[in-house]
Design a protein around this motif. Structure first.
Motif, PDB file in Angstrom:
ATOM      1  N   ARG A 352     -44.725  23.346 -72.665  1.00  0.00           N
ATOM      2  CA  ARG A 352     -43.818  23.344 -71.509  1.00  0.00           C
ATOM      3  C   ARG A 352     -44.476  23.956 -70.276  1.00  0.00           C
ATOM      4  O   ARG A 352     -44.164  23.560 -69.151  1.00  0.00           O
ATOM      5  N   HIS A 353     -45.376  24.901 -70.464  1.00  0.00           N
ATOM      6  CA  HIS A 353     -46.094  25.521 -69.354  1.00  0.00           C
ATOM      7  C   HIS A 353     -46.794  24.477 -68.487  1.00  0.00           C
ATOM      8  O   HIS A 353     -46.976  24.676 -67.288  1.00  0.00           O
ATOM      9  N   LYS A 354     -47.172  23.337 -69.080  1.00  0.00           N
ATOM     10  CA  LYS A 354     -48.024  22.366 -68.399  1.00  0.00           C
ATOM     11  C   LYS A 354     -47.263  21.247 -67.706  1.00  0.00           C
ATOM     12  O   LYS A 354     -47.840  20.508 -66.905  1.00  0.00           O
ATOM     13  N   GLN A 355     -45.953  21.107 -67.995  1.00  0.00           N
ATOM     14  CA  GLN A 355     -45.300  19.854 -67.642  1.00  0.00           C
ATOM     15  C   GLN A 355     -45.138  19.648 -66.136  1.00  0.00           C
ATOM     16  O   GLN A 355     -45.326  18.543 -65.626  1.00  0.00           O
ATOM     17  N   ALA A 356     -44.784  20.683 -65.382  1.00  0.00           N
ATOM     18  CA  ALA A 356     -44.601  20.509 -63.937  1.00  0.00           C
ATOM     19  C   ALA A 356     -45.907  20.088 -63.274  1.00  0.00           C
ATOM     20  O   ALA A 356     -45.943  19.179 -62.431  1.00  0.00           O
ATOM     21  N   TYR A 357     -46.993  20.747 -63.646  1.00  0.00           N
ATOM     22  CA  TYR A 357     -48.310  20.402 -63.095  1.00  0.00           C
ATOM     23  C   TYR A 357     -48.633  18.941 -63.411  1.00  0.00           C
ATOM     24  O   TYR A 357     -49.065  18.175 -62.530  1.00  0.00           O
ATOM     25  N   PHE A 388     -48.744  33.523 -62.363  1.00  0.00           N
ATOM     26  CA  PHE A 388     -48.274  32.654 -61.282  1.00  0.00           C
ATOM     27  C   PHE A 388     -48.356  31.189 -61.703  1.00  0.00           C
ATOM     28  O   PHE A 388     -49.184  30.791 -62.526  1.00  0.00           O
ATOM     29  N   HIS A 389     -47.487  30.382 -61.129  1.00  0.00           N
ATOM     30  CA  HIS A 389     -47.396  28.968 -61.495  1.00  0.00           C
ATOM     31  C   HIS A 389     -48.688  28.243 -61.105  1.00  0.00           C
ATOM     32  O   HIS A 389     -49.189  28.412 -59.989  1.00  0.00           O
ATOM     33  N   PRO A 390     -49.239  27.418 -62.000  1.00  0.00           N
ATOM     34  CA  PRO A 390     -50.498  26.735 -61.678  1.00  0.00           C
ATOM     35  C   PRO A 390     -50.388  25.723 -60.551  1.00  0.00           C
ATOM     36  O   PRO A 390     -51.421  25.290 -60.016  1.00  0.00           O
ATOM     37  N   LEU A 391     -49.182  25.322 -60.160  1.00  0.00           N
ATOM     38  CA  LEU A 391     -49.053  24.402 -59.031  1.00  0.00           C
ATOM     39  C   LEU A 391     -49.475  25.045 -57.712  1.00  0.00           C
ATOM     40  O   LEU A 391     -49.900  24.340 -56.786  1.00  0.00           O
ATOM     41  N   PHE A 392     -49.343  26.382 -57.612  1.00  0.00           N
ATOM     42  CA  PHE A 392     -49.727  27.030 -56.367  1.00  0.00           C
ATOM     43  C   PHE A 392     -51.238  26.903 -56.176  1.00  0.00           C
ATOM     44  O   PHE A 392     -52.026  27.390 -56.984  1.00  0.00           O
ATOM     45  N   GLY A 393     -51.612  26.235 -55.119  1.00  0.00           N
ATOM     46  CA  GLY A 393     -53.011  25.966 -54.836  1.00  0.00           C
ATOM     47  C   GLY A 393     -53.491  24.627 -55.343  1.00  0.00           C
ATOM     48  O   GLY A 393     -54.578  24.176 -54.971  1.00  0.00           O
ATOM     49  N   ALA A 394     -52.702  23.963 -56.182  1.00  0.00           N
ATOM     50  CA  ALA A 394     -53.147  22.715 -56.800  1.00  0.00           C
ATOM     51  C   ALA A 394     -52.675  21.469 -56.049  1.00  0.00           C
ATOM     52  O   ALA A 394     -53.055  20.362 -56.427  1.00  0.00           O
ATOM     53  N   MET A 395     -51.872  21.625 -55.002  1.00  0.00           N
ATOM     54  CA  MET A 395     -51.361  20.476 -54.234  1.00  0.00           C
ATOM     55  C   MET A 395     -51.608  20.727 -52.742  1.00  0.00           C
ATOM     56  O   MET A 395     -50.672  20.942 -51.974  1.00  0.00           O
ATOM     57  N   PRO A 396     -52.856  20.669 -52.315  1.00  0.00           N
ATOM     58  CA  PRO A 396     -53.175  21.028 -50.925  1.00  0.00           C
ATOM     59  C   PRO A 396     -52.576  20.099 -49.879  1.00  0.00           C
ATOM     60  O   PRO A 396     -52.459  20.489 -48.716  1.00  0.00           O
ATOM     61  N   LYS A 397     -52.167  18.892 -50.269  1.00  0.00           N
ATOM     62  CA  LYS A 397     -51.612  17.941 -49.306  1.00  0.00           C
ATOM     63  C   LYS A 397     -50.090  17.963 -49.271  1.00  0.00           C
ATOM     64  O   LYS A 397     -49.479  17.171 -48.551  1.00  0.00           O
ATOM     65  N   THR A 398     -49.476  18.871 -50.037  1.00  0.00           N
ATOM     66  CA  THR A 398     -48.019  18.912 -50.153  1.00  0.00           C
ATOM     67  C   THR A 398     -47.518  20.325 -49.885  1.00  0.00           C
ATOM     68  O   THR A 398     -47.998  21.271 -50.519  1.00  0.00           O
ATOM     69  N   GLN A 435     -59.759  28.331 -53.036  1.00  0.00           N
ATOM     70  CA  GLN A 435     -60.756  28.289 -51.965  1.00  0.00           C
ATOM     71  C   GLN A 435     -61.554  29.584 -51.942  1.00  0.00           C
ATOM     72  O   GLN A 435     -61.917  30.087 -50.882  1.00  0.00           O
ATOM     73  N   GLY A 436     -61.797  30.127 -53.111  1.00  0.00           N
ATOM     74  CA  GLY A 436     -62.513  31.381 -53.214  1.00  0.00           C
ATOM     75  C   GLY A 436     -61.572  32.562 -53.182  1.00  0.00           C
ATOM     76  O   GLY A 436     -60.353  32.408 -53.034  1.00  0.00           O
ATOM     77  N   PRO A 437     -62.103  33.771 -53.320  1.00  0.00           N
ATOM     78  CA  PRO A 437     -61.260  34.975 -53.314  1.00  0.00           C
ATOM     79  C   PRO A 437     -60.433  35.064 -52.037  1.00  0.00           C
ATOM     80  O   PRO A 437     -60.894  34.698 -50.951  1.00  0.00           O
ATOM     81  N   GLY A 438     -59.207  35.558 -52.201  1.00  0.00           N
ATOM     82  CA  GLY A 438     -58.295  35.661 -51.063  1.00  0.00           C
ATOM     83  C   GLY A 438     -57.361  34.479 -50.897  1.00  0.00           C
ATOM     84  O   GLY A 438     -56.576  34.447 -49.949  1.00  0.00           O
ATOM     85  N   SER A 439     -57.434  33.515 -51.799  1.00  0.00           N
ATOM     86  CA  SER A 439     -56.547  32.343 -51.733  1.00  0.00           C
ATOM     87  C   SER A 439     -55.221  32.667 -52.422  1.00  0.00           C
ATOM     88  O   SER A 439     -54.848  32.070 -53.433  1.00  0.00           O
ATOM     89  N   THR A 440     -54.507  33.618 -51.872  1.00  0.00           N
ATOM     90  CA  THR A 440     -53.319  34.137 -52.548  1.00  0.00           C
ATOM     91  C   THR A 440     -52.165  33.146 -52.529  1.00  0.00           C
ATOM     92  O   THR A 440     -52.122  32.223 -51.694  1.00  0.00           O
ATOM     93  N   VAL A 441     -51.225  33.384 -53.423  1.00  0.00           N
ATOM     94  CA  VAL A 441     -50.005  32.573 -53.438  1.00  0.00           C
ATOM     95  C   VAL A 441     -49.279  32.701 -52.099  1.00  0.00           C
ATOM     96  O   VAL A 441     -48.747  31.715 -51.578  1.00  0.00           O
TER      97      VAL A 441
END
Length: 718
Positions: A352-357, A388-398, A435-441
């Motif tokens: 279930r952890h993976k489904q939203a991504y 933190f949710h894996p979607l954060f940072g994974a959808m740069p165009k949205t 995008q490297g260190p500092g790419s916070t949620v």
């Protein structure tokens, strides 16, 4: 907000005439008590005149709030005028609304539509404090900020403050049904009295708006994400419009949760297919109807194809197809769609952890410009601790917005003291490393990481009809912390706790310091006694009340506890490593590498990502089993310490609030012990390991805890 509820006219008259008749501290005033300042606190900052325009509803709301606050804090309200013609004036407005501010030629360009400036200077040769902004709403926020400085005893003789919100849409989500039931609500009924609306506009609605405006919250979704299509019918739109009228002067827009199948249920169509021309026409017409009733309507929140809710996948369409259908209908009116990413299906065998991504990342860039995807802070469901949710940072165009839960579905309902500021801060400061260190949620949310202009955050409200709004006095702090972090996600949760404590209980250091200490320790205590080291989803079935690590069976595996802890005689934990479900690979490689390695993953997430032996050595030197038992004991001990701390404040906090908090802490200690005993009894039955030396055994056998039932626990789903 301070409203004397006189039981007879004579008592009301006595109070208005300055009688010493005492008002009970029942919590209704929240953090806007405006209690008289302690001796010497405001002596050098006395406001003698309020210069403010009074031409618009927002200007009048600002004036009334300042008069209310200054009257309470100073003991005397200042005179009002449009110009500052005496020393000690507070000059409040925009360059358009007040000539005195226009003459100052202040630099307001970078403050946008909601930011404000507070500055001490000379106006027409006289010393004054100016609260200025580009809009009336910005001025309102600045006025609340100035009152907050006074309430918390901050120096205001030489001010030069500039603030603007970092997130555009700062929204509360009410999981309120039309019959006033609140899903996961622990503070009474819904405050929306739909039956009496629009004819009766309860003054509580205005107080709700005032409280939210004081935090900069600028939107409210009135109904449950498990939506009832009736809210979009003309009868209910008239009621929604009445609430919008109340909220508008306070800078708050209303939103509605839209049921995806509404074209069938209230529209007479035989389909809700987002690509069907008749469905598209229906939603366009419905949007026109909504905006005719509510010209500044914010838009729709949608839960689709999750937990049995209808959605575009029912027709073989994607989440982007469904969101874009509604976005196109709202776009001519300036509305937005908040499309929830909380999706999972019992038909999907994957973790279930993976489904939203899995469902959303393939559609990155396919959503309309007025769609923002609303993502929970973690991938499961508001657990006391999640990565933190894996979607954060994974959808740069949205554009992505955060969804936090303010109501404590998994953190003790309203009776357990669990200050959620540290939870929010932990997630917001988490580094996605995309995008490297500092790419916070937080940088994902505010748009600075990927250049997004549509930004937002949502909090599932803990507000109900209880007199103190949230069921517990300390739960008010979670509403407050959410609002302050929504305005600026980089604030310190400890600083926010101190601010709230001063506004709620006063500025006495003998109160502030121990209360803040309690608050900052409280969330970790709940993690300890409900399941530390990355354990999660161990609560009772359905109502989510109390421990249930033995929960098994039922309609779907991922509604059971054993699905998540996977305890066997050999070990415990969910293997999400690259050798297991591979959920770790949904994170950026530097994060995935840490989560994948049981020797590098933070211990507090060990069992979230790894199945490990009971005798695995931990950082403390104890084997995992002993460490887990130690954490359970530590959680109970922390609550016991909070009880002692609070008892020591007797006489320093008003009796009514002190008594309720004391009673709730007693409940919390009892229930923390229950969690500890039931959990240890169960996991010992699986592991077969003896208790560490000196550790007390559970009070009862495991069968006792398994037999307990709570069919009427509050906030249950139906």
């Amino acid at each position: 907000m301070r409203r004397l509820r006189a039981v007879a006219t004579v008592f009301g008259l006595l109070a208005l005439c300055g009688s010493p008749l005492a008002q009970a501290e029942d919590g209704y005033d929240l953090w806007l008590r405006y209690a008289p300042a302690e001796a010497g606190q405001a002596g050098a900052t006395r406001v003698t005149q309020l210069a403010i325009a009074q031409d618009t509803p927002t200007q009048r709301a600002t004036r009334d709030e300042l008069l209310r606050g200054l009257q309470g804090l100073q003991g005397q309200a200042p005179a009002t005028a449009r110009d500052a013609d005496r020393d000690g004036a507070l000059v409040v407005g925009t360059p358009r609304s007040l000539s005195a501010i226009a003459r100052l030629r202040l630099d307001l360009d970078d403050l946008g539509q909601e930011g404000y400036l507070i500055r001490t200077l000379r106006v027409d040769g006289r010393p004054a404090t100016v609260v200025a902004a580009n809009t009336d709403v910005g001025v309102l926020y600045g006025a609340f900020a100035y009152l907050r400085l006074l309430q918390t005893g901050q120096p205001v003789a030489e001010l030069d403050l500039r603030e603007a919100p970092k997130l555009r849409h700062r929204v509360l989500n009410h999981w309120d049904d039309l019959d006033r039931h609140v899903e996961r609500g622990y503070a009474g009924q819904s405050i929306w009295d739909w039956h009496r609306l629009p004819g009766w506009r309860d003054p509580r609605y205005t107080d709700y708006a005032r409280a939210n405006a004081s935090l900069g919250i600028n939107g409210t979704v009135l109904n449950n994400v498990n939506a009832n299509a009736d809210v979009l019918t003309p009868m209910y739109l008239e009621k929604v419009a009445a609430l919008a009228d109340v909220f508008r002067p306070w800078g708050i827009r209303v939103y509605l949760s839209a049921r995806f199948s509404a074209p069938i249920e209230i529209g007479g169509l035989d389909t809700a297919d987002p690509l069907d021309p008749a469905v598209r026409r229906w939603w366009r017409a419905k949007a026109d109807e909504v905006y005719a009733a509510i010209p500044d309507f914010g838009g729709f929140l949608v839960k689709a194809n999750s937990e049995g809710q209808p959605g575009p996948q029912d027709y073989g369409r994607s989440h982007a197809d469904g969101a874009n259908l509604l976005a196109d209908a709202l776009a001519p009116h300036g509305g937005i769609v908040m499309w929830r990413a909380f999706v999972y299906s019992h038909e999907e065998p994957d973790d279930r952890h993976k489904q939203a991504y899995t469902e959303f990342v393939p559609h990155d860039g396919a959503f309309r410009d007025n769609v923002i995807v609303q993502v929970k802070n973690g991938a499961i469901d508001f657990q006391p601790r999640e990565p933190f949710h894996p979607l954060f940072g994974a959808m740069p165009k949205t554009p992505l917005m955060m969804e936090f839960q303010i109501t404590k579905e998994y953190l003790g309902f309203s009776t357990h003291l669990a200050y959620l500021g540290p939870l929010y801060e932990e997630v917001l400061r988490a580094d996605t490393q995309v995008q490297g260190p500092g790419s916070t949620v937080a940088r994902v949310l505010d748009g600075s990481l990927h250049g997004q202009r549509l930004t937002g955050i949502a909090g599932v409200a803990n507000i109900g009809s209880d007199r103190n709004w949230s069921g517990s006095h300390f739960d008010q702090a979670n509403w407050y912390a959410y609002g302050r972090l929504a305005w600026n996600p980089e604030r310190s949760s400890r600083d926010i706790a101190g601010e709230w404590t001063r506004m709620t209980f006063g500025n006495d250091p003998a109160v502030v310091e121990p209360v803040v200490g309690m608050m900052m320790a409280s969330r970790e205590a709940v993690v300890d006694y409900t399941g530390a080291l990355g354990l999660h989803h161990l609560m009772g079935r359905g109502h989510h009340y109390g421990p249930g690590p033995w929960v098994d069976g039922g309609p779907r595996a991922d509604w059971t506890s054993i699905y998540y802890h996977r305890a066997t005689p050999g070990g415990i934990g969910f293997d999400r490593s690259r050798r297991g479900s591979d959920a770790v690979s949904q994170y950026a490689p530097p994060v995935a590498d840490v989560f994948d390695d049981p020797d590098r993953v933070p211990e507090e997430l060990l069992l979230w990502f790894h199945h490990v032996p009971w005798d695995r050595p931990m950082a403390s030197g104890r084997p995992l089993w002993d460490e887990l038992v130690h954490r359970y004991d530590r959680g109970v001990a922390t609550v016991r310490g909070m009880r002692d701390t609070w008892a020591g404040l007797d006489g320093r906090v008003d009796a009514e609030r002190h008594a309720q908090v004391a009673a709730f802490l007693a409940i919390q200690e009892q229930e923390a012990q229950w969690w500890r005993d039931a959990s240890i009894a169960y996991f010992q039955s699986i592991s077969g390991r003896p208790l560490p030396a000196g550790i007390a055994p559970p009070a009862h056998l495991l069968a006792y805890y398994q037999a307990l039932e709570f069919p009427h626990a509050p906030g249950d789903t139906r």
